[in-house]
Write an enzyme that holds these catalytic residues in place. Structure first.
Site, PDB file in Angstrom:
ATOM      1  N   GLY A 162     -72.353   0.444 -12.723  1.00  0.00           N
ATOM      2  CA  GLY A 162     -71.643  -0.108 -11.651  1.00  0.00           C
ATOM      3  C   GLY A 162     -71.458   0.657 -10.464  1.00  0.00           C
ATOM      4  O   GLY A 162     -71.733   1.744 -10.226  1.00  0.00           O
ATOM      5  N   LYS A 165     -66.985   8.944  -8.858  1.00  0.00           N
ATOM      6  CA  LYS A 165     -67.530   9.634  -8.182  1.00  0.00           C
ATOM      7  C   LYS A 165     -66.995   9.748  -6.348  1.00  0.00           C
ATOM      8  O   LYS A 165     -67.134  10.011  -5.480  1.00  0.00           O
ATOM      9  CB  LYS A 165     -69.069   9.699  -7.587  1.00  0.00           C
ATOM     10  CG  LYS A 165     -69.733   9.451  -9.380  1.00  0.00           C
ATOM     11  CD  LYS A 165     -71.424   9.334  -9.816  1.00  0.00           C
ATOM     12  CE  LYS A 165     -71.756   9.774 -10.769  1.00  0.00           C
ATOM     13  NZ  LYS A 165     -73.356   9.009 -11.101  1.00  0.00           N
ATOM     14  N   ALA A 193     -72.524   5.615  -7.302  1.00  0.00           N
ATOM     15  CA  ALA A 193     -72.745   4.535  -8.673  1.00  0.00           C
ATOM     16  C   ALA A 193     -73.390   5.408  -9.811  1.00  0.00           C
ATOM     17  O   ALA A 193     -73.697   6.239  -9.596  1.00  0.00           O
ATOM     18  CB  ALA A 193     -74.288   3.898  -8.011  1.00  0.00           C
ATOM     19  N   ASP A 194     -72.859   4.313 -11.254  1.00  0.00           N
ATOM     20  CA  ASP A 194     -73.855   5.499 -12.170  1.00  0.00           C
ATOM     21  C   ASP A 194     -74.089   4.456 -13.447  1.00  0.00           C
ATOM     22  O   ASP A 194     -73.622   3.725 -13.618  1.00  0.00           O
ATOM     23  CB  ASP A 194     -71.880   6.238 -13.068  1.00  0.00           C
ATOM     24  CG  ASP A 194     -72.402   6.649 -13.425  1.00  0.00           C
ATOM     25  OD1 ASP A 194     -72.886   8.226 -13.598  1.00  0.00           O
ATOM     26  OD2 ASP A 194     -73.235   6.680 -14.629  1.00  0.00           O
ATOM     27  N   THR A 195     -75.422   5.062 -14.208  1.00  0.00           N
ATOM     28  CA  THR A 195     -75.887   4.106 -14.933  1.00  0.00           C
ATOM     29  C   THR A 195     -75.707   4.751 -16.212  1.00  0.00           C
ATOM     30  O   THR A 195     -75.985   6.287 -16.371  1.00  0.00           O
ATOM     31  CB  THR A 195     -77.284   3.939 -14.534  1.00  0.00           C
ATOM     32  OG1 THR A 195     -77.176   3.802 -13.613  1.00  0.00           O
ATOM     33  CG2 THR A 195     -78.247   3.203 -15.293  1.00  0.00           C
TER      34      THR A 195
END
Length: 194
Positions: free
Chosen positions: A105, A52, A68-70
């Protein structure tokens, strides 16, 4: 120099708005499906958040980027954003009565450096009947949430116990973000709102 939140998530924006840190929210143009899951959830969320950031770097070459990534993870299976209400139902049915982990992250970068960290929170769901899952889904828009659920609001009915950062389950762990920002010289403590 601006701060860019590289996310379309209203929850990440809400969390960042806890502080007086000025930022703009921009949706990254990044296909999460292009990143293969190699069996390690920590590396996976770091790769997703880095992707991203990379997708926005050319547009904002001198700015600070926060991405961020979840994901939800249980016994080797990744539960991302469900593609349908039926998939979300199956996710909730599979998670009901069991522990799982939520990984996020976080990627913070400027033109000179990139800082990455991840956060893990363990979540135990209550046992749920199909009817309870359907009732939950009537109230919750699940398409933009990892695993098809949220921790806040009606999420309190499905979650029995949580070990770790609550805000990680919402999508942006505050302490992890604070540590990443401090590496590039931003002290989040200075941006506390009254």
């Amino acid at each position: 120099m601006k701060i860019i939140l590289g996310s379309q998530s209203p929850r990440r924006k809400e969390i960042l708005n806890f502080f007086s840190l000025p930022f703009e929210q921009v949706s990254p143009v990044f296909d999460e499906e292009t990143v293969p899951f190699g069996g390690n959830p920590e590396h996976y969320v770091l790769s997703l958040s880095a992707g991203k950031t990379k997708s926005l770097r050319y547009q904002f070459p001198k700015d600070i980027l926060i991405s961020a990534d979840t994901i939800v993870y249980k016994e080797g299976k990744v539960f991302g954003k469900p593609r349908s209400k039926e998939e979300a139902f199956q996710n909730l049915r599979e998670l009901a009565g069991h522990w799982h982990s939520v990984y996020t992250g976080v990627n913070v970068s400027n033109e000179n450096q990139e800082i990455q960290q991840f956060e893990e929170t363990k979540v135990l769901f209550n046992s749920l009947t199909d009817d309870e899952i359907h009732q939950y889904q009537e109230k919750i828009h699940c398409a933009d949430k990892a695993g098809g659920y949220m921790v806040q609001g009606a999420g309190s009915l499905i979650i029995k116990k949580l070990e770790g950062c609550y805000y990680n389950v919402m999508g942006l762990p505050i302490n992890t973000l604070r540590l990443c920002l401090s590496e590039i010289g931003i002290d989040l403590w200075k941006y506390l709102k009254d």
